[in-house]
Design a protein around this motif. Structure first.
Motif, PDB file in Angstrom:
ATOM      1  N   CYS A  76       8.812  -4.605   1.294  1.00  0.00           N
ATOM      2  CA  CYS A  76       7.769  -5.262   2.085  1.00  0.00           C
ATOM      3  C   CYS A  76       7.550  -6.708   1.640  1.00  0.00           C
ATOM      4  CB  CYS A  76       6.469  -4.483   1.995  1.00  0.00           C
ATOM      5  SG  CYS A  76       5.127  -5.204   2.946  1.00  0.00           S
ATOM      6  N   SER A  77       7.562  -6.932   0.345  1.00  0.00           N
ATOM      7  CA  SER A  77       7.191  -8.262  -0.161  1.00  0.00           C
ATOM      8  C   SER A  77       8.402  -9.147  -0.460  1.00  0.00           C
ATOM      9  CB  SER A  77       6.332  -8.111  -1.418  1.00  0.00           C
ATOM     10  OG  SER A  77       7.060  -7.469  -2.443  1.00  0.00           O
ATOM     11  N   CYS A 113       3.967 -11.772   4.079  1.00  0.00           N
ATOM     12  CA  CYS A 113       5.302 -11.255   3.810  1.00  0.00           C
ATOM     13  C   CYS A 113       6.109 -11.381   5.097  1.00  0.00           C
ATOM     14  CB  CYS A 113       5.231  -9.808   3.318  1.00  0.00           C
ATOM     15  SG  CYS A 113       4.696  -8.631   4.582  1.00  0.00           S
ATOM     16  N   MET A 115       7.102  -9.354   7.202  1.00  0.00           N
ATOM     17  CA  MET A 115       6.658  -8.501   8.310  1.00  0.00           C
ATOM     18  C   MET A 115       5.217  -8.784   8.709  1.00  0.00           C
ATOM     19  SD  MET A 115       7.568  -5.383   5.926  1.00  0.00           S
ATOM     20  CE  MET A 115       9.129  -5.246   5.073  1.00  0.00           C
ATOM     21  N   MET A 117       2.577  -8.155   6.846  1.00  0.00           N
ATOM     22  CA  MET A 117       1.679  -7.091   6.382  1.00  0.00           C
ATOM     23  C   MET A 117       0.814  -7.531   5.203  1.00  0.00           C
ATOM     24  SD  MET A 117       4.393  -4.023   6.724  1.00  0.00           S
ATOM     25  CE  MET A 117       3.360  -2.738   6.041  1.00  0.00           C
TER      26      MET A 117
HETATM   27 CU   LIG Z   1       5.778  -6.679   4.366  1.00  0.00          CU
END
Ligand SMILES: [Cu+2]
Length: 125
Positions: A76-77, A113, A115, A117
């Motif tokens: 994710c990151s 990030c 995405m 998020m």
């Molecule tokens: Cu992410």
């Protein structure tokens, strides 16, 4: 009223004041970037399930260097994106990655990030 009841009341009142101070002032205030000798404003941001700090204060017109210290492998990151400055950079796990930009004037700029998020903000004053 007995002394122990008064103490409990005072303790409760102190806790309420502290919680309000923390959420309305300390959090809103964010972390001010420090300036290195060359005048670049620098902030180290830990990346682990989010950004710490997630609110960074800088001054307009001087270079800003955000150093992302990614302490996880969670995909994710793995990217940092700062759309307002055209930045999209891969963050290797277990390493520090610096991104630099110079804000012209006051404003608020998101960083996320890849995405969208995880969220943080750079507040330019
Ligand atoms: Cu992410």
């Amino acid at each position: 009223m007995t002394l122990d009841k008064i103490l409990v009341l005072l303790g409760g009142a102190a806790a309420i004041v502290w919680v309000n101070w923390y959420f309305f002032f300390a959090r809103r205030a964010g972390a001010a970037a420090s300036s290195n000798p060359s005048g670049t404003q620098e902030m180290l941001i830990t990346v682990a399930g989010g950004y710490t700090p997630d609110l960074v204060r800088v001054a307009a017109g001087r270079p800003v260097r955000l150093v992302f210290d990614r302490r996880e492998t969670n995909s994710c990151s793995e990217e940092i994106v700062i759309p307002d400055f055209g930045i999209r950079r891969f963050l290797p796990p277990g390493a520090r990655t610096a991104v630099e930009f110079t804000p012209d004037g006051p404003g608020v700029h998101d960083f996320t990030c890849g995405m969208g998020m995880l969220h943080g903000k750079v507040i330019v004053e």
